[in-house]
Design a protein around this motif. Structure first.
Motif, PDB file in Angstrom:
ATOM      1  N   THR A  44       7.852-106.972 100.900  1.00  0.00           N
ATOM      2  CA  THR A  44       8.223-108.247 101.512  1.00  0.00           C
ATOM      3  C   THR A  44       9.257-108.083 102.622  1.00  0.00           C
ATOM      4  O   THR A  44       9.916-109.046 103.011  1.00  0.00           O
ATOM      5  CB  THR A  44       8.749-109.224 100.441  1.00  0.00           C
ATOM      6  N   SER A  65       2.610-115.815  97.990  1.00  0.00           N
ATOM      7  CA  SER A  65       3.744-116.006  98.890  1.00  0.00           C
ATOM      8  C   SER A  65       4.618-117.179  98.477  1.00  0.00           C
ATOM      9  O   SER A  65       5.760-117.284  98.918  1.00  0.00           O
ATOM     10  CB  SER A  65       3.257-116.213 100.326  1.00  0.00           C
ATOM     11  N   GLN A  66       4.078-118.065  97.629  1.00  0.00           N
ATOM     12  CA  GLN A  66       4.839-119.223  97.173  1.00  0.00           C
ATOM     13  C   GLN A  66       4.723-119.362  95.656  1.00  0.00           C
ATOM     14  O   GLN A  66       4.220-120.355  95.131  1.00  0.00           O
ATOM     15  CB  GLN A  66       4.362-120.497  97.873  1.00  0.00           C
ATOM     16  N   ILE A 339      -4.025-112.393  99.458  1.00  0.00           N
ATOM     17  CA  ILE A 339      -2.734-113.055  99.602  1.00  0.00           C
ATOM     18  C   ILE A 339      -2.976-114.555  99.533  1.00  0.00           C
ATOM     19  O   ILE A 339      -3.781-115.098 100.296  1.00  0.00           O
ATOM     20  CB  ILE A 339      -2.054-112.683 100.931  1.00  0.00           C
ATOM     21  N   ASP A 341      -1.292-118.458  99.491  1.00  0.00           N
ATOM     22  CA  ASP A 341      -0.101-119.233  99.818  1.00  0.00           C
ATOM     23  C   ASP A 341      -0.033-120.546  99.051  1.00  0.00           C
ATOM     24  O   ASP A 341       0.836-121.377  99.310  1.00  0.00           O
ATOM     25  CB  ASP A 341      -0.014-119.497 101.325  1.00  0.00           C
TER      26      ASP A 341
END
Length: 490
Positions: A44, A65-66, A339, A341
């Motif tokens: 990161t 990512s969240q 990935i 989000d």
């Protein structure tokens, strides 16, 4: 070379005889790291910390990512991870935010135990009310899991001679080698368990005491990172004022960096063992932190470990640095990187893992989490996009980690934090301001009204405690008229 890196580099083939004996249900290995910030990985963007094994795992996992935890401190956060419930829900006999696993709590190992799995736990539990250790909540094996929230030292023996409080002592790790590093010990025991002959699929949790204080690392790694810190040509870290105290602004702690690499090496050893025994492609691997890194302090002097920058604040705070965490999930046979989000919560793990493993969750279990298996399968999950997320703190530590009691909501791109004892509200658009630098509450009164209404409804339905007790400092200020009914601007 770390064994995990060697397996990847050499392209080692797995033992097909072992694979043919695998059950239809996958194994599950969950690794929980303590006080590990979202940006405490090379993955990161950290220029100091090295997490090469975790980076390689991410290449074959879904990373989020969240991803959020339900609370920015250990006990309530771990309660939500283990129970699939929001830690803010009222619990009989509990102190403010003191969420323990009691006899009525439904825990993450129980659907696995009922479904015929072998179950294993090692490390930090910190959820006991005296009667509810891991072995009471579905785990066949418990190594070191008890009331203790930390270790006296990371080098064996792990309890200091001066430690006499039974609630702070670690039991069940007396077989550690003299001077053995705690992370290495836990990794060794977990690897030994992985290598055992299993007649059933297993569900295993390795809950590290690292990278929690005391900040202690292995000498050879500390030396490596002292040289690296010098090579980065960093200036002196001038602490920045934030909320009730100050925050660290750069990653420059060589001992903390050494602790992170030890965790990374442990993860590498576990995955190497899975690969060498032919179990990797039939294992769900989860890696998560219980909350953000230790970056803030109040009036009380204390050693700070890291910064979560560009996210704001850290452990103890409802800003992003305190509740947004690393989360990786590798599913059986996955060899590509995804990935995501979408916003996910730590209490989603229990229903998700049960769903992946085709296990039944008790009808009596009251879960706040939802299964995100469709998302892991590459499908859209509109429920995640429309779901509002809430956090609530009835306890504060302005002198320790510099935080105040508060409630927060994340609704779409907007996040509102209600510092309810101070009559102060902050509103952020995280799509434009993920670092929560620009409070836009004054410019958006309608949005504030909308989100505050949602908070009030949620607090009522959840039965939260509002944290009036133990906050005499704020009561005194409020009585003196030093705290007004206004929207604070920063």
């Amino acid at each position: 070379m770390n064994r995990f890196l060697g397996v990847f580099a050499a392209g080692v083939t797995v033992n097909t005889a072992i694979l043919s004996a695998q059950t239809e249900q996958p194994n599950v290995l969950m690794v929980i790291v303590d006080d590990w910030g979202y940006h405490d990985l090379s993955l990161t963007g950290s220029k100091l910390y090295e997490t090469h094994n975790i980076d390689r795992l991410a290449d074959e996992s879904t990373t989020f990512s969240q991803a959020y935890v339900a609370y920015p401190r250990s006990v309530p956060s771990r309660y939500s991870i283990m129970t699939g419930r929001h830690c803010a829900r009222m619990q009989t006999g509990a102190k403010n935010d003191d969420r323990k696993v009691d006899t009525d709590s439904y825990c993450i190992a129980e659907p696995f135990k009922a479904g015929g799995y072998e179950t294993f736990f090692i490390g930090k539990w910190h959820l006991s009310d005296g009667k509810t250790l891991p072995q009471h909540k579905g785990f066949d094996i418990n190594i070191g899991g008890g009331k203790a929230g930390g270790t006296g030292t990371h080098f064996a023996p792990f309890n200091k001679p001066s430690d006499t409080n039974p609630d702070k002592l670690i039991y069940g790790m007396d077989d550690a080698n003299p001077g053995e590093y705690l992370t290495d010990y836990m990794s060794r025991k977990t690897v030994d368990y992985i290598r055992q002959k299993h007649d059933k699929p297993f569900f295993a949790v390795c809950s590290f005491y690292a990278v929690h204080t005391p900040i202690e690392g292995k000498k050879e790694l500390i030396g490596k990172y002292r040289k690296k810190v010098k090579s980065l040509n960093l200036s002196e870290d001038i602490l920045k004022k934030e909320e009730a105290g100050v925050t660290k602004t750069q990653q420059d702690h060589p001992v903390y960096a050494a602790m992170i690499e030890s965790v990374d090496n442990a993860v590498g050893d576990m995955i190497a063992a899975l690969k060498e025994t032919g179990q990797y492609d039939n294992t769900v691997f989860i890696l998560i932190s219980d909350h953000g890194g230790l970056s803030n302090r109040g009036m009380k002097p204390r050693e700070l470990a890291t910064t979560n920058s560009p996210l704001k604040a850290g452990k103890g705070h409802l800003y992003e640095g305190g509740i947004r965490v690393p989360l990786l999930i590798h599913t059986p046979g996955q060899h590509d990187k995804q990935i995501k989000d979408q916003m996910v919560m730590s209490y989603d793990l229990l229903p998700t893992l049960a769903d992946i493993c085709n296990l039944k969750v008790s009808k009596e279990a009251e879960l706040d989490g939802i299964s995100i298996k469709p998302l892991l399968d590459g499908k859209k999950q509109e429920q995640l996009d429309s779901r509002d997320l809430f956090w609530h703190k009835a306890s504060e530590r302005p002198n320790s980690t510099g935080d105040y009691v508060s409630t927060a909501i994340r609704s779409g791109n907007y996040k509102l934090i209600d510092f309810y004892l101070q009559n102060r509200v902050e509103l952020y658009d995280l799509s434009k301001d993920p670092g929560e630098k620009n409070n836009i509450a004054a410019q958006n009164p309608e949005k504030v009204t909308e989100l505050m209404a949602k908070i009030e409804t949620w607090r009522k339905n959840t039965g939260v405690k509002m944290g009036e007790k133990g906050n005499a400092e704020h009561k005194k200020k409020k009585k003196a008229g030093k705290i007004g009914n206004k929207i604070a601007e920063k």
